[in-house]
Structure formats: structure tokens, C-alpha cells
Design an enzyme around this catalytic site. Structure first.
Site, mmCIF file in Angstrom:
data_model
loop_
_atom_site.group_PDB
_atom_site.id
_atom_site.type_symbol
_atom_site.label_atom_id
_atom_site.label_comp_id
_atom_site.label_asym_id
_atom_site.label_seq_id
_atom_site.Cartn_x
_atom_site.Cartn_y
_atom_site.Cartn_z
ATOM 1 N N ILE A 104 3.470 7.043 -0.764
ATOM 2 C CA ILE A 104 4.210 6.472 0.350
ATOM 3 C C ILE A 104 3.258 5.938 1.419
ATOM 4 O O ILE A 104 3.489 4.884 2.006
ATOM 5 C CB ILE A 104 5.138 7.541 0.988
ATOM 6 N N GLU A 105 2.194 6.691 1.686
ATOM 7 C CA GLU A 105 1.290 6.347 2.773
ATOM 8 C C GLU A 105 0.456 5.104 2.483
ATOM 9 O O GLU A 105 0.299 4.244 3.344
ATOM 10 C CB GLU A 105 0.352 7.530 3.066
ATOM 11 N N SER A 106 -0.116 5.024 1.287
ATOM 12 C CA SER A 106 -1.126 3.995 1.039
ATOM 13 C C SER A 106 -1.081 3.392 -0.361
ATOM 14 O O SER A 106 -1.971 2.617 -0.705
ATOM 15 C CB SER A 106 -2.518 4.618 1.240
ATOM 16 N N TYR A 211 11.127 7.915 5.803
ATOM 17 C CA TYR A 211 9.869 8.461 5.297
ATOM 18 C C TYR A 211 10.101 9.509 4.209
ATOM 19 O O TYR A 211 9.615 9.372 3.086
ATOM 20 C CB TYR A 211 9.071 9.054 6.456
#
Length: 474
Positions: A104-106, A211
Site C-alpha cells: 500500500i505504501e510504496s 488506508y
């Protein structure tokens, strides 16, 4: 919390030499008494965060499940790092679906930089990274390092879980900031409303509201890929890399060559190094696949050339890259590229820049103090316009420099001059401040001969890409 599988480790003999050694903290092979078919099964077995079912999750499932190519590219990139992350999670008794958070982040890109300047696989802002001992220097940014950033991210997630006692809220705080989540909880409590993630999502910004649903969607797809017509590649349930400790400076290119790895693969495992040389001591680690670590040892024992071809230079006064390059005998474009200096920027006094070693440079390592504290400070140069000066018989570099209030080094840099001699009739290009336009125009008007032609060129405005920013997780 999940229960860690019963694991017995059989470590291989470590790689070592007079200059480097491999750590057995990431052994090259494992034997499991409770052996899973592959790493995916191990991750699924450790799921421990309560599931969320709502419209946001459905929307994210639709998004991810219709982008099979994206999922497979991300999985391929993350396959280098997943085993290490799962190992660290199990050591701490943390839910293994957190290993999917970089999805999800990167998208598992350790060199990712967000628009807010968060960096690395776990997307740390500069200030938050420092809070968790992620060093950021001219030579290295630990926010991108696989080992250090993973340790920092799990430390932070553990801390957030300790505050909220709820993994969904802890993840919201990882994205939104713990203070923001705490304020939302107080607002809910004041109204006698529930304080779970789903009930509080209306108080959250859209990014945070989506998120955990994104993680839930990825978690669902990994749990049952067949339901989404996705065939995940098998991931071996063993380490992808081992750690190699280094005690001498070594060029990134040389290290990759000794390990018989492409620069792309070497950088994917060692993305924290900002410059073409890896500085540091035995605390500095290089990650290599186990087989390549053995090749690295063997090739290093036969290596005859220098390990590092770089030295540092401390800038004594604020000046342009053009004048610096003239002093150092290097092209301005080369100095800018190696040191990440944008065009039209001045390098301030006290800055440290990287330069190639030469016969005048001692063949020694960059000192640990410089490696840790070196920095490049740049500032925007004064807007200029270009003048063309035709050289007369009476002219020399010193007289021309005095006339236009510039330096001889500037003149030589602007005109790529290798010597001090000038030829009558030769045209020199000179950059003068825009504010000085009227004064130099007046000088030109009073010349006895029309030998000086002035051609104004509009000054260009250059945006500077900095890596600062507000604290992301706070």
C-alpha cells in the site's frame, strides 16, 4: 496475535575475508518442522487483524482485482524483501498481514518518494525517520535501507498498537498521525459513539479512510487469489539475501561487479546509498543473495584494482559549479550529476562534494566523521543575463573579470577555457546580475569602439527539489 511456527534453523557457514564478512543473521537455508508450501502460506497462517467489511473495502477489492499486472509487478518487486519482513514480524509476535503494508505504501519500491517527500518502502518522512534512528546523510538514507527501515516501521507500529490496543486504529495512526487519531477518539467519546475504525472513518481524511481498506483488499486477494483469477508466483520460504559487513570504502559499481550482479539488482537490495561510493565501517552492511555473497568473497580475494575511486572536497567559499569544476578539472555537468546539484544553484561554503580521486588526492577512505556529517548546502543563484564580450589586444582575463565584477574562474568556466591566454577578436560569454544591467549598458555606451555587443537573455526560474517536509507520522 499469531503463534510463530516451530522453526529450527540450520545456518550455513558464514562468508568472510580480511576485508568483509557475511552475517549469519539471514542464513542461506532453513528447515521447518512445520513446513509451509511457500511463503504465502506462512503469511496467511499469521493473519491476526480482525477483518473489515464495508463499501471502501469493496471498492478497493474492485480496484486491485482488475489490475492483475500491477499486483504481479508489485509481488515480483516485493519478493526480495517479504521473507525478511515476515521473519521480523514473527519474532515480535505481530500479525503477518503487516508484511503486505509496503504494498500500500510504496508498491514495494524502496526508492519511492511521495509528493510529500516520504521515502522508502515504508514511506518515512525525514523527521519521523530521525525519531526512529534512521540516519539521513549525504552518503546514505536509512529510510530506504531494507533492514533499518523495516526495523523502524515495526517499532513504530508496535508503539502505535501499544497506544490504541487496536491494529486498525494503529494503522490509521501510521497514515494520519497518532495525534489525529487520538483527537478523533476524544470527539467520538464526547458524543458517546464507538471508537473503532469503521465508526470513526467519517472523521478521517479520504486517504486514511481508504488506508486500512486497501490493506484488507490486498489481504483478501493474497488469502484467496483463485477467487480473483490471479495466479500468484510461488515464493520460497527462505531468505532472499544475506548481509555482508564491509570495512573499506567501495564503489557501488565495484561491489556489484564483485558480486556478479547487475546494477539494478544490487541497487534494489541496497537502495540506501546516495552516492556512487559506499562509505562506512563494519557497521555498514551490504545485502546480497547468498550465492552472490560467496562470489563476492571469491572475487574480492582476487581483486587487484582500487576498491574506491572517490574522495571529498570541502568548498571554501560560496560559488557556482562552473567555477568549482574549473578548479577541480571536471566538467560542470559531471559535478552536478554526482552531487545531485540542480542547475543554476550556488554551492555554499562548508559544503562537501564528491570528486574522483586523482594523483593529488590521498588514496584513503573517506573518514567516518565526514561520511556521517557531510552535507551539501545550495542556494539559488542571482538571476543573470548573458553578455558577449569581444576580446581586444589590451584585454586579459583579470582585466575583463574586474570590469564585469566576476571572477577569472567564472570566465573560464563559462567559456570552457583551459588556459589563461586570450586571442584578440575572441568572443567571451559573461553572466552578469540582472540588477546590474543599467551599469553595464552605460559602460558599453562609452566604449571607443563598437567591440562589445550585449545580448540580454531572460533569466530562467528553476524549481528546487528538496527532501524536507512536515512530519508524516505525527
Amino acid at each position: 496475535m499469531n503463534t510463530r511456527p516451530d522453526i529450527s534453523k540450520i545456518s550455513t557457514s558464514p562468508v568472510s575475508s580480511a576485508l568483509t564478512g557475511t552475517s549469519s543473521s539471514e542464513p542461506a537455508s532453513f528447515v521447518y518442522t512445520n513446513q509451509e508450501a511457500d511463503l504465502w502460506e506462512r503469511i496467511r497462517a499469521g493473519y491476526a487483524i480482525p477483518d473489515l467489511n464495508n463499501k471502501q473495502v469493496d471498492n478497493q477489492l474492485t480496484w486491485y482485482s482488475t489490475r492483475t499486472d500491477y499486483i504481479l509487478r508489485t509481488v515480483q518487486r516485493g519478493s526480495r524483501y517479504l521473507y525478511h519482513v515476515v521473519e521480523e514480524l514473527e519474532k515480535r509476535g505481530m500479525p503477518t498481514e503487516l508484511a503486505l503494508l509496503p504494498f500500500i505504501e510504496s508498491a514495494f519500491n524502496p526508492q519511492a518518494i511521495s509528493t510529500a517527500k516520504a521515502s522508502g518502502m515504508w514511506q518515512f518522512m525525514a523527521a519521523t525517520g530521525k525519531d526512529f534512528n534512521l540516519k539521513q546523510s549525504m552518503f546514505k538514507d536509512d529510510r530506504r535501507g531494507i533492514l533499518d527501515s523495516t526495523d523502524a516501521a515495526l517499532n513504530y507500529l508496535e508503539r502505535l498498537y501499544g497506544i490504541f490496543g487496536d491494529w486498525q486504529l494503529a494503522l490509521a495512526a501510521y497514515n494520519w498521525g497518532e495525534g489525529s487519531v487520538q483527537r478523533a477518539i476524544k470527539k467520538q467519546q464526547a458524543q458517546g459513539l464507538p471508537i473503532d475504525f469503521d465508526s470513526m472513518s467519517g472523521l478521517m481524511p479520504q486517504e486514511t479512510r481508504n488506508y486500512f481498506p486497501k490493506l484488507q483488499a490486498v489481504k483478501n486477494i493474497i488469502a484467496h487469489p483463485e477467487q480473483f483469477n490471479i495466479s500468484l508466483p510461488a515464493l520460497e520460504n527462505q531468505p532472499y539475501f544475506v548481509t555482508v559487513e564491509k570495512t573499506r570504502d567501495i564503489d557501488v559499481r565495484v561491489a556489484a561487479q564483485l558480486a556478479e550482479l547487475s546494477m539494478e539488482e544490487f541497487t534494489a537490495l541496497n537502495p540506501q546509498f546516495n552516492r556512487p561510493v559506499i562509505t562506512g565501517d563494519s557497521n555498514t552492511k551490504i545485502l546480497l543473495p547468498a550465492d552472490n555473497a560467496n562470489l563476492y568473497k571469491e572475487n574480492l580475494s582476487k581483486w587487484q584494482g582500487p576498491l574506491s575511486s572517490w574522495a571529498t572536497y570541502t568548498v571554501p567559499r560560496t560559488e557556482k559549479v562552473e567555477s568549482l569544476s574549473q578548479k577541480l578539472g571536471q566538467k560542470p555537468e559531471f559535478i552536478r550529476e554526482v552531487n545531485l546539484i540542480p542547475a543554476k544553484m550556488l554551492v555554499k561554503a562548508g559544503s562537501t562534494i564528491l570528486i574522483p580521486k586523482s594523483s593529488k588526492t590521498p588514496d584513503q577512505d573517506i573518514s567516518p566523521e565526514i561520511a556521517e556529517k557531510a552535507q551539501i548546502i545550495i542556494e539559488k543563484g542571482v538571476a543573470t543575463r548573458q553578455l558577449n564580450h569581444k576580446v581586444s589586444k589590451q584585454d586579459n582575463l583579470n582585466s575583463i573579470a574586474r570590469r564585469y565584477h566576476v571572477t577569472v574562474a567564472d570566465l573560464k568556466g563559462w567559456n570552457n577555457l583551459k588556459r589563461d591566454n586570450l586571442n584578440p577578436g575572441q568572443t567571451l560569454h559573461i553572466q552578469v546580475p540582472v540588477l546590474a544591467k543599467s551599469r553595464h549598458t552605460a559602460v558599453a555606451a562609452h566604449q571607443k569602439t563598437p567591440a562589445h555587443n550585449f545580448h540580454a537573455r531572460p533569466a530562467k526560474t528553476l524549481a528546487v527539489n528538496t527532501r524536507g517536509g512536515k512530519k508524516r507520522h505525527g
